[in-house]
Design an enzyme around this catalytic site. Structure first.
Site, short mmCIF file in Angstrom:
data_model
loop_
_atom_site.label_atom_id
_atom_site.label_comp_id
_atom_site.label_asym_id
_atom_site.label_seq_id
_atom_site.Cartn_x
_atom_site.Cartn_y
_atom_site.Cartn_z
CB CYS A 130 5.25 -10.09 1.53
SG CYS A 130 4.05 -11.35 1.98
C1 RB5 Z 1 5.96 -6.92 6.76
O1 RB5 Z 1 5.24 -5.78 6.46
C2 RB5 Z 1 5.09 -8.14 6.61
O2 RB5 Z 1 3.90 -7.98 7.33
C3 RB5 Z 1 4.75 -8.39 5.16
O3 RB5 Z 1 5.93 -8.54 4.43
C4 RB5 Z 1 3.95 -9.65 4.88
O4 RB5 Z 1 4.54 -10.76 5.50
C5 RB5 Z 1 2.51 -9.56 5.10
O5 RB5 Z 1 1.76 -10.50 4.82
#
Ligand code: RB5
Length: 152
Positions: A70
């Site tokens: 993420c």
């Molecule tokens: C983007 O939604 C970001 O918040 C996500 O990719 C992640 O880093 C969350 O922990």
């Protein structure tokens, strides 16, 4: 160690890295299969849905490990850890990646596309593939304490 069945997944903030790592895995001799739980190129599924889907596949024994991306590598780890029996870590450095297997027997490695450079991420994955948890090691008792707490 037998060739590994691996699941990959990301939200849109980790998509580019997920695609690169997926190709690396598909070309790696220690990898038996790679399953992609998304997102696709134009996908906007939130990270908890992706991370829990991947972790459930591992928890069911249909894959050995998962790699999740993420933005930070944090949210996917938090979500994956909600699945019973799963040990997910966020690790961006070589030593942590090593210990995630050898100390913690973590099945899920999480990284953040906004945190680590792609070449370090690729190296982390190559190294991660080379490690195998030793159930005879002193670390196993500690991992079993986690499992007992969870009732797994
Ligand atoms: C983007 O939604 C970001 O918040 C996500 O990719 C992640 O880093 C969350 O922990």
């Amino acid at each position: 160690m037998p060739a590994l069945r691996i699941v990959v997944g990301s939200d849109d903030a980790g998509f580019d890295y997920k695609e690169i790592i997926k190709k690396d895995l598909e070309a790696h001799g220690s990898v038996a299969s790679v399953a992609d739980v998304g997102v696709g190129a134009d996908g906007h599924t939130h990270y908890p849905t992706i991370a829990t889907a991947a972790a459930e596949i591992v928890a069911r024994g249909e894959a050995d490990r998962a790699i999740l991306f993420c933005g930070t590598g944090l949210g996917v780890a938090i979500a994956a850890n909600k699945v019973k029996g799963i040990r997910a870590v966020t690790a961006h450095d070589s030593f942590s990646v090593e210990r995630s297997i050898l100390s913690n027997n973590a099945q899920v490695l999480c990284m953040g596309q906004r945190v680590v450079g792609i070449e370090q991420a690729r190296r982390n994955v190559r190294e991660w593939l080379s490690y195998e948890f030793d159930e005879e090691s002193a670390s196993n008792g500690k991992v079993q304490e986690i499992c007992s707490y969870e009732g797994a």
